[in-house]
Write a protein that holds these residues in place. Sequence first.
Motif, mmCIF file in Angstrom:
data_model
loop_
_atom_site.group_PDB
_atom_site.id
_atom_site.type_symbol
_atom_site.label_atom_id
_atom_site.label_comp_id
_atom_site.label_asym_id
_atom_site.label_seq_id
_atom_site.Cartn_x
_atom_site.Cartn_y
_atom_site.Cartn_z
ATOM 1 N N PHE A 1 1.285 12.285 11.323
ATOM 2 C CA PHE A 1 1.507 12.234 9.881
ATOM 3 C C PHE A 1 2.741 13.052 9.517
ATOM 4 C CE2 PHE A 1 -1.611 15.740 10.393
ATOM 5 C CZ PHE A 1 -0.959 16.763 9.715
ATOM 6 N N ILE A 2 3.270 12.753 8.330
ATOM 7 C CA ILE A 2 4.451 13.497 7.851
ATOM 8 C C ILE A 2 3.997 14.512 6.819
ATOM 9 C CG2 ILE A 2 6.726 13.361 6.759
ATOM 10 C CD1 ILE A 2 7.228 10.770 7.702
ATOM 11 N N CYS A 3 4.525 15.715 6.933
ATOM 12 C CA CYS A 3 4.292 16.744 5.908
ATOM 13 C C CYS A 3 5.493 16.752 4.986
ATOM 14 C CB CYS A 3 4.250 18.110 6.557
ATOM 15 S SG CYS A 3 2.652 18.534 7.129
ATOM 16 N N CYS B 1 1.509 21.349 0.953
ATOM 17 C CA CYS B 1 2.348 20.171 1.136
ATOM 18 C C CYS B 1 1.485 18.907 1.039
ATOM 19 C CB CYS B 1 3.052 20.220 2.489
ATOM 20 S SG CYS B 1 1.921 20.179 3.878
ATOM 21 N N VAL B 2 2.158 17.768 1.073
ATOM 22 C CA VAL B 2 1.426 16.506 1.120
ATOM 23 C C VAL B 2 1.523 15.983 2.548
ATOM 24 C CG1 VAL B 2 1.380 14.110 0.318
ATOM 25 C CG2 VAL B 2 1.859 15.937 -1.290
ATOM 26 N N ALA B 3 0.386 15.592 3.114
ATOM 27 C CA ALA B 3 0.387 14.971 4.447
ATOM 28 C C ALA B 3 0.211 13.477 4.227
ATOM 29 C CB ALA B 3 -0.767 15.526 5.271
ATOM 30 N N GLN B 4 1.004 12.680 4.933
ATOM 31 C CA GLN B 4 0.955 11.222 4.745
ATOM 32 C C GLN B 4 1.010 10.537 6.114
ATOM 33 O OE1 GLN B 4 4.572 9.184 3.305
ATOM 34 N NE2 GLN B 4 3.349 8.456 1.580
ATOM 35 N N THR B 5 0.086 9.639 6.340
ATOM 36 C CA THR B 5 0.046 8.938 7.644
ATOM 37 C C THR B 5 1.388 8.286 7.931
ATOM 38 O OG1 THR B 5 -2.309 8.449 7.375
ATOM 39 C CG2 THR B 5 -1.101 7.096 8.964
ATOM 40 N N PHE B 6 1.856 8.447 9.159
ATOM 41 C CA PHE B 6 3.125 7.843 9.576
ATOM 42 C C PHE B 6 2.912 6.361 9.869
ATOM 43 C CE2 PHE B 6 6.561 6.590 12.317
ATOM 44 C CZ PHE B 6 7.651 7.264 11.783
ATOM 45 N N ILE B 7 3.782 5.532 9.290
ATOM 46 C CA ILE B 7 3.679 4.077 9.463
ATOM 47 C C ILE B 7 4.805 3.603 10.381
ATOM 48 C CG2 ILE B 7 3.742 1.846 8.215
ATOM 49 C CD1 ILE B 7 1.323 3.619 7.464
ATOM 50 N N ASN C 1 9.586 4.479 15.761
ATOM 51 C CA ASN C 1 8.121 4.449 15.867
ATOM 52 C C ASN C 1 7.605 5.701 16.585
ATOM 53 O OD1 ASN C 1 8.358 1.908 14.750
ATOM 54 N ND2 ASN C 1 8.448 0.893 16.732
ATOM 55 N N PHE C 2 6.511 6.221 16.075
ATOM 56 C CA PHE C 2 5.891 7.392 16.710
ATOM 57 C C PHE C 2 4.398 7.135 16.878
ATOM 58 C CE2 PHE C 2 9.594 9.623 14.747
ATOM 59 C CZ PHE C 2 10.103 10.193 15.905
ATOM 60 N N PHE D 1 0.838 -1.200 0.000
ATOM 61 C CA PHE D 1 0.000 0.000 0.000
ATOM 62 C C PHE D 1 0.874 1.251 0.000
ATOM 63 C CE2 PHE D 1 0.519 1.549 4.416
ATOM 64 C CZ PHE D 1 1.274 0.492 4.915
ATOM 65 N N THR D 2 0.243 2.377 -0.282
ATOM 66 C CA THR D 2 0.914 3.645 -0.013
ATOM 67 C C THR D 2 0.100 4.297 1.100
ATOM 68 O OG1 THR D 2 1.965 5.570 -0.988
ATOM 69 C CG2 THR D 2 -0.232 5.097 -1.790
ATOM 70 N N PRO D 3 0.762 4.784 2.166
ATOM 71 C CA PRO D 3 -0.007 5.308 3.300
ATOM 72 C C PRO D 3 -0.992 6.403 2.864
ATOM 73 C CG PRO D 3 2.338 5.234 3.813
ATOM 74 C CD PRO D 3 2.217 4.906 2.357
ATOM 75 N N ASN D 4 -2.097 6.504 3.569
ATOM 76 C CA ASN D 4 -3.101 7.526 3.214
ATOM 77 C C ASN D 4 -2.444 8.898 3.124
ATOM 78 O OD1 ASN D 4 -5.002 5.579 3.161
ATOM 79 N ND2 ASN D 4 -5.815 6.005 5.207
ATOM 80 N N PHE D 5 -2.888 9.658 2.144
ATOM 81 C CA PHE D 5 -2.250 10.965 1.914
ATOM 82 C C PHE D 5 -3.270 11.968 1.402
ATOM 83 C CE2 PHE D 5 -2.275 10.957 -2.750
ATOM 84 C CZ PHE D 5 -2.575 9.610 -2.996
ATOM 85 N N CYS D 6 -2.956 13.236 1.593
ATOM 86 C CA CYS D 6 -3.788 14.297 1.005
ATOM 87 C C CYS D 6 -2.922 15.529 0.809
ATOM 88 C CB CYS D 6 -4.984 14.624 1.892
ATOM 89 S SG CYS D 6 -4.547 15.417 3.438
#
Length: 343
Positions: free
Chosen positions: A149-151, A181-187, A213-214, A121-126
């Motif tokens: 999430f990571i920006c 920016c793109v926000a993406q859930t941290f895995i 891990n965070f 998968f690719t982590p959820n992003f927006c």
Amino acid sequence: MYSSNRIAYWMSDKKLQKINWKEFEKICIKYNFEIFKLDLNKSLESQGPFNVFLHKLTDIIALENQGDPKSSHIIKAVECYISEHPSIIVIDPIPNVRRLLARYQCYSIIHATGLHKYGIFTPNFCEITSYDKEKTIQQLKDANVRYPFICKPLLGHGSKKAHEMCIIFNEKYLKDCRAPCVAQTFINHNAILYKIFVIGQQFYFVERPSLKNFYESDRKTICFASSDISRANSQSSLSVLDPEDISVQEIKPNPKILQKIAETLRLAFEMDLIGIDVVIENSTGKYGIVDVNAYPGYDGFPNLYDALLQCIISKVNNKNQITDCMISNDNPSNIVLNHLNNT
Ligand SMILES: Nc1ncnc2c1ncn2[C@@H]1O[C@H](COP(=O)(O)OP(=O)(O)OP(=O)(O)O)[C@@H](O)[C@H]1O
Ligand SMILES: O=P(O)(O)O[C@H]1[C@H](OP(=O)(O)O)[C@@H](OP(=O)(O)O)[C@@H](O)[C@@H](O)[C@@H]1OP(=O)(O)O
Ligand SMILES: [Mg+2]
């Protein structure tokens, strides 16, 4: 010298210094390919003809994207030359590189592949488009992006800024998102990243350090430069696992799954030279694709330049441009292809 034996290349001096390019030039010459560095400040027509253009123009494309007139002029000239000489094999095509540089588009392409069937998968992003808190909350919610999430900057290559990121842990610090920016859930993945390096149909992977891990919490935003995290010799404090995470058993990657990722993304991006960054999610064992890069460093790729030349030769052969004389068995370029296939 036939034009079908001429490779023009362009890479920044920074990139050329990092890699042993002289070795590639020697291999090319050995197998009867002329190779030369294209001068982007001169007329391209006067430097032709050539039938292969191998490049890493990401920095210039990124500058063009930011409105730099000189870069825009250079890229337009290159694109114009390519369109006037449609038989040239471009590795990789500029519109495809552009697509990859835009992180939102890049993740959308991965998301649209059928990889989820294989536990990939690719982590959820927006995209976060403004500093309007309510709007941002809605954008995160719509895309199911969770804390932390990571920006990541919209443009993924070509400048120091493209690699400056932050981890946001809660609503209070949403203001730290550097929109747009793109926000993406941290895995969570126990600070281990796998880099898959792709050259045409060949691939290789290496293990690299990554972020620890965070968890969602009331802590402040963490900012970092990605170049400090996942280089071969990176030693960031952000990569040191917390004591409670250390006992978690390391999951070894399945090379077949990494191969599936490499093959699928090469076709999806229609690019031969890519690097794919993958993490294995602790809680599910699923493979998360967190980044795709154009013409990566290929650190440790065995027989890198043989692989590169093989990729070029098979594209040349596929394009059916070779004269009868060149496709005879005596042709050195076919000999190298056979030799490389047999090793
Ligand atoms: N969704 C994620 N979940 C967990 N960790 C992540 C995620 N995305 C990125 N990372 C971590 O952050 C690092 C930098 O992210 P990313 O690869 O997107 O940056 P980049 O600037 O494109 O890097 P590169 O220099 O490889 O192009 C990764 O190497 C990985 O350690
Ligand atoms: O510096 P390295 O050799 O590691 O290569 C990095 C490469 O820098 P280079 O362009 O100087 O090759 C970066 O390109 P830009 O974003 O700067 O365009 C980017 O592709 C990284 O992902 C590469 O790291 P890798 O993914 O291969 O580990
Ligand atoms: Mg990247």
